[in-house]
Design a protein around this motif. Structure first.
Motif, short mmCIF file in Angstrom:
data_model
loop_
_atom_site.label_atom_id
_atom_site.label_comp_id
_atom_site.label_asym_id
_atom_site.label_seq_id
_atom_site.Cartn_x
_atom_site.Cartn_y
_atom_site.Cartn_z
N ALA A 135 0.88 -1.23 0.04
CA ALA A 135 -0.04 0.03 0.00
C ALA A 135 0.89 1.31 0.08
N PHE A 136 2.06 1.15 0.67
CA PHE A 136 2.93 2.38 0.77
C PHE A 136 3.43 2.73 -0.60
N VAL A 137 3.93 1.56 -1.45
CA VAL A 137 4.32 1.93 -2.63
C VAL A 137 3.29 2.29 -3.60
N ALA A 138 2.23 1.46 -3.70
CA ALA A 138 1.18 1.93 -4.55
C ALA A 138 0.62 3.13 -4.33
N ASP A 139 0.26 3.55 -3.07
CA ASP A 139 -0.33 4.84 -2.81
C ASP A 139 0.73 5.98 -3.31
N GLY A 140 2.19 5.79 -3.21
CA GLY A 140 3.08 7.03 -3.31
C GLY A 140 3.19 6.89 -4.90
N ARG A 141 2.94 5.97 -5.65
CA ARG A 141 2.83 6.01 -7.14
C ARG A 141 1.68 6.48 -7.60
N LEU A 142 0.44 6.11 -7.03
CA LEU A 142 -0.78 6.69 -7.52
C LEU A 142 -1.20 8.01 -7.00
N GLY A 174 5.31 12.35 -9.97
CA GLY A 174 5.82 11.32 -9.42
C GLY A 174 6.66 11.77 -8.11
N ALA A 175 6.46 10.85 -7.04
CA ALA A 175 6.96 11.17 -5.66
C ALA A 175 8.58 11.27 -5.86
N GLN A 176 9.26 10.83 -6.87
CA GLN A 176 10.69 10.90 -6.88
C GLN A 176 11.10 12.20 -7.67
N ALA A 177 10.51 12.75 -8.12
CA ALA A 177 10.67 14.05 -8.89
C ALA A 177 11.21 15.40 -7.91
N MET A 178 12.62 15.60 -8.14
CA MET A 178 13.05 16.66 -7.29
C MET A 178 14.13 17.40 -7.92
N TRP A 200 7.56 12.73 3.00
CA TRP A 200 7.19 13.50 1.97
C TRP A 200 6.95 12.60 0.71
N ARG A 201 7.26 11.34 0.73
CA ARG A 201 7.07 10.45 -0.44
C ARG A 201 5.80 9.58 -0.40
N GLY A 202 5.30 9.13 0.71
CA GLY A 202 4.19 8.29 0.85
C GLY A 202 3.33 8.38 1.84
N PRO A 203 2.31 7.75 2.06
CA PRO A 203 1.30 7.67 3.18
C PRO A 203 2.07 7.08 4.47
N GLN A 204 2.12 7.74 5.67
CA GLN A 204 2.31 7.03 6.90
C GLN A 204 1.16 6.10 7.53
N ALA A 205 1.57 5.08 8.37
CA ALA A 205 0.41 4.39 9.16
C ALA A 205 -0.44 5.18 9.96
N ARG A 206 0.41 6.21 10.54
CA ARG A 206 -0.54 7.12 11.45
C ARG A 206 -0.29 8.43 10.79
N SER A 207 -1.24 8.98 10.23
CA SER A 207 -1.59 10.26 9.48
C SER A 207 -1.26 11.30 10.43
N GLY A 208 -1.45 11.41 11.76
CA GLY A 208 -1.53 12.36 12.60
C GLY A 208 -1.14 11.86 14.00
N ILE A 209 -0.83 12.79 14.82
CA ILE A 209 -0.39 12.46 16.25
C ILE A 209 -0.99 13.70 17.00
N ALA A 210 -1.88 13.70 18.22
CA ALA A 210 -2.06 14.70 18.97
C ALA A 210 -1.52 14.53 20.26
N ALA A 211 -1.36 15.65 21.03
CA ALA A 211 -0.50 15.72 22.23
C ALA A 211 0.74 15.07 22.20
N VAL A 212 1.71 15.51 20.95
CA VAL A 212 2.93 14.80 20.80
C VAL A 212 3.77 14.60 22.15
N GLN A 213 4.29 13.56 22.48
CA GLN A 213 5.28 13.47 23.79
C GLN A 213 6.78 13.59 23.27
#
Length: 256
Positions: free
Chosen positions: A53-60, A66-70, A85-98
């Motif tokens: 899913a990480f690779v597919a979401d990043g490519r799509l 494309g994610a590799q363009a820089m 900055w390349r692909g989606p993370q398992a946790r998209s956000g964190i509140a009250a970050v420790q």
């Protein structure tokens, strides 16, 4: 009649889905011995599915370029964009970050607040000018600490063949609600020692870069182990900071 490969795969996928749907329904009543084996199989399957899913979401994902363009200097012998900055993370956000919270596999957030009113979130870039599919947003409310930093671990490829004649460049796109100072500190571990170079980001536009000239370090080229960069935010209280893109590259210094 022989089934085509696509029909066979579709039938196999439906069978696998039915199997795990049934396992989920009966998990509450399954014998512990069977449940333990199913859990191990599910974890292994999830690991592969997450990677796919990480690779597919990043490519799509948008931007479609494309994610590799820089944009890097033409004489670069290494370049890289961190996974946030390349692909989606398992946790998209964190509140009250420790303090010392990991966000993905390459970033860690450090602060010394007694009460955390800090939130981080990965956001989707969709503008025509964006080269990276994703960005990182920090929402800071009341801030009772003395420092806030996001540490990015650079990959092993960044130190392969690293020499003091190299220049490390960091390019960034940064937006904020109100002005603040941001510093980038490059850390190079070589043997028991760690050399550091600090640069202030010139925040006079959204596209910025800083360069770290390794000639000013005492780096032992034969003992370099790893590098990481601290993004340090000064007085971030009541601010929204968006790092739209972050890339690194390495160039040999011109010889005269």
């Amino acid at each position: 009649m022989k089934l085509s490969a696509s029909l066979w795969n579709a039938a196999l996928n439906r069978r696998v889905l039915r199997k795990w749907r049934k396992a989920a329904v009966y998990a509450a009543d399954a014998p512990l011995s069977a449940l333990r084996a199913q859990r191990q199989t599910a974890r292994e399957l999830k690991r592969h599915l997450d990677q796919f899913a990480f690779v597919a979401d990043g490519r799509l994902a948008l931007p479609l370029i494309g994610a590799q363009a820089m944009q890097v200097p033409p004489d670069s012998d290494w370049s890289w964009r961190p996974e946030i900055w390349r692909g989606p993370q398992a946790r998209s956000g964190i509140a009250a970050v420790q303090n010392k919270t990991r966000f993905g596999n390459e970033a860690t957030i450090f602060h010394d607040c007694v009460t955390s009113e800090l939130a981080v979130r990965q956001l989707r870039n969709q503008r025509a000018t964006d080269l990276s599919p994703y960005g990182l947003r920090l929402d800071v409310f009341h801030f009772d600490g003395s420092f806030l930093s996001v540490v990015i671990d650079l990959p092993k490829a960044s130190v392969d063949g690293l020499r003091r004649r190299h220049i490390i460049r960091m390019d960034a796109k940064v937006e904020m609600e109100k002005p603040l100072e941001i510093f980038a500190r490059l850390n190079i571990k070589h043997g028991p020692n760690t050399d550091q170079i600090v640069r202030e980001l010139p925040l006079n536009g959204s596209d910025i870069f800083v360069e770290f000239d390794l000639a000013y370090t005492k780096m032992n080229e034969k003992r370099v182990e790893r590098m990481w960069v601290d993004l340090i935010f000064e007085d971030p209280q009541m601010n929204e900071i968006v790092v739209r893109d972050l890339t690194f590259s390495r160039q040999p210094r011109a010889e005269f």
